[in-house]
Design a protein around this motif. Structure first.
Motif, mmCIF file in Angstrom:
data_model
loop_
_atom_site.group_PDB
_atom_site.id
_atom_site.type_symbol
_atom_site.label_atom_id
_atom_site.label_comp_id
_atom_site.label_asym_id
_atom_site.label_seq_id
_atom_site.Cartn_x
_atom_site.Cartn_y
_atom_site.Cartn_z
ATOM 1 N N SER A 1 0.872 -1.068 -0.021
ATOM 2 C CA SER A 1 -0.088 -0.055 0.048
ATOM 3 C C SER A 1 0.974 1.229 -0.008
ATOM 4 O O SER A 1 1.845 1.454 0.649
ATOM 5 N N THR A 2 0.482 2.377 -0.615
ATOM 6 C CA THR A 2 0.960 3.454 -0.922
ATOM 7 C C THR A 2 1.092 4.144 0.665
ATOM 8 O O THR A 2 1.756 5.061 1.072
ATOM 9 N N ASP A 3 -0.016 3.989 1.390
ATOM 10 C CA ASP A 3 -0.270 4.478 2.871
ATOM 11 C C ASP A 3 -0.262 3.038 3.715
ATOM 12 O O ASP A 3 -1.206 2.592 3.950
ATOM 13 N N THR A 4 0.785 3.063 4.432
ATOM 14 C CA THR A 4 0.891 1.750 5.324
ATOM 15 C C THR A 4 0.419 2.077 6.743
ATOM 16 O O THR A 4 0.050 1.250 7.537
ATOM 17 N N THR B 1 2.121 7.592 -1.441
ATOM 18 C CA THR B 1 1.018 8.501 -1.678
ATOM 19 C C THR B 1 1.211 9.255 -3.051
ATOM 20 O O THR B 1 2.385 9.864 -3.264
ATOM 21 N N TYR B 2 0.357 9.268 -3.937
ATOM 22 C CA TYR B 2 0.426 10.164 -5.377
ATOM 23 C C TYR B 2 0.005 11.469 -5.083
ATOM 24 O O TYR B 2 -1.380 11.318 -4.644
ATOM 25 N N ASP C 1 -3.984 6.996 -2.958
ATOM 26 C CA ASP C 1 -3.363 5.841 -2.240
ATOM 27 C C ASP C 1 -4.065 4.572 -3.001
ATOM 28 O O ASP C 1 -5.213 4.550 -3.167
ATOM 29 N N ILE C 2 -3.201 3.784 -3.229
ATOM 30 C CA ILE C 2 -3.684 2.533 -4.089
ATOM 31 C C ILE C 2 -2.902 1.246 -3.032
ATOM 32 O O ILE C 2 -1.920 1.264 -2.587
ATOM 33 N N ILE D 1 -8.473 1.688 -4.600
ATOM 34 C CA ILE D 1 -7.676 3.113 -4.860
ATOM 35 C C ILE D 1 -8.689 3.958 -4.222
ATOM 36 O O ILE D 1 -9.821 3.946 -4.345
ATOM 37 N N ARG D 2 -8.106 4.776 -3.406
ATOM 38 C CA ARG D 2 -8.759 5.802 -2.532
ATOM 39 C C ARG D 2 -8.255 7.351 -2.839
ATOM 40 O O ARG D 2 -6.995 7.464 -3.017
#
Length: 235
Positions: free
Chosen positions: A102-105, A145-146, A209-210, A197-198
């Protein structure tokens, strides 16, 4: 001796066929995952043995014409049958044995619509935890996070287009919450990895975030990280 040489040629070609069949037979549920991996392992052993013996036969017997061509073909088939699983093994040993990226852990996106689809999956729908987050950061520090200057609506539509272009099966979308849930299926074994995807606005920017998580297997052999990188690159 010709009969023995013919058998060696056949075994060399057979090793590649067995490698190729291991995945489809698992997808068709004719083999369990353990059975498919066992077939894969023995096919590699067969490839090594047949490859070595075919090389010896090629130089000792020096066949001519079609038989020489078949000998070379069997050697090539044996090499491919060995090389494909070997590269997978090399990749597996070079990445951490995790399957939830995850891009956000800290606050990873949650699966909602996909949760019931994972009810019987060996890997639970919940995030794998702090140890996985630690290993991810060490192995894939670039997965973060993008951040985009676009509006949430614009980025949502763009993300949905990229997800479709990547061949994912779109399970659920929410225009209001800017959430996308999808399933990606691997080609060879047909493993299903779920993606959520959020997208949300924060401090004048839009954050995406994915998260990608495998349904089976302790290690994803780096596939989820590769998928997220590919998605963000196309985005």
């Amino acid at each position: 001796m010709k009969a023995l040489h013919s058998i060696l040629i056949f075994l060399g070609l057979l090793s590649l066929v067995l490698i190729g069949l291991s995945g489809p037979l698992y997808q068709l549920e004719w083999l369990t995952l353990g059975g498919a991996f066992t077939l894969l392992r023995w096919a590699v052993y067969l490839a090594i043995g047949a490859g070595i013996l075919n090389i010896i036969a090629l130089f000792v017997r020096r066949p001519k014409g079609a038989r020489a061509g078949l000998s070379v073909l069997a050697i090539i088939a044996s090499f491919i049958a060995f090389y494909l699983p070997y590269t997978q093994y090399q990749t597996a040993t070079s990445v951490p044995p995790i399957h939830d990226i995850s891009t956000d852990t800290v606050n990873p996106p949650e699966f909602v619509a996909i949760a019931p689809l994972r009810a019987n999956a060996p890997n639970p729908v919940e995030y794998a935890g702090e140890e996985t987050a630690k290993q991810q950061k060490e192995a894939y520090p670039d997965i973060t996070t993008y951040v985009s200057p676009k509006s949430p609506d614009e980025l949502y539509q763009q993300a949905l287009t990229v997800a479709k272009n990547m061949g994912w099966e779109i399970i659920d979308t929410s225009d209001e919450q800017h959430r996308i849930e999808a399933t990606a299926t691997t080609t060879w074994f047909g493993f299903k990895d779920d993606v959520v995807i959020r997208i949300e606005a924060q401090n004048g920017e839009t954050l995406l975030d994915i998260r990608s998580k495998s349904r089976v297997g302790r290690s994803d052999v780096g596939k989820n990280a590769e998928r997220i990188r590919s998605f963000l690159s196309q985005l």
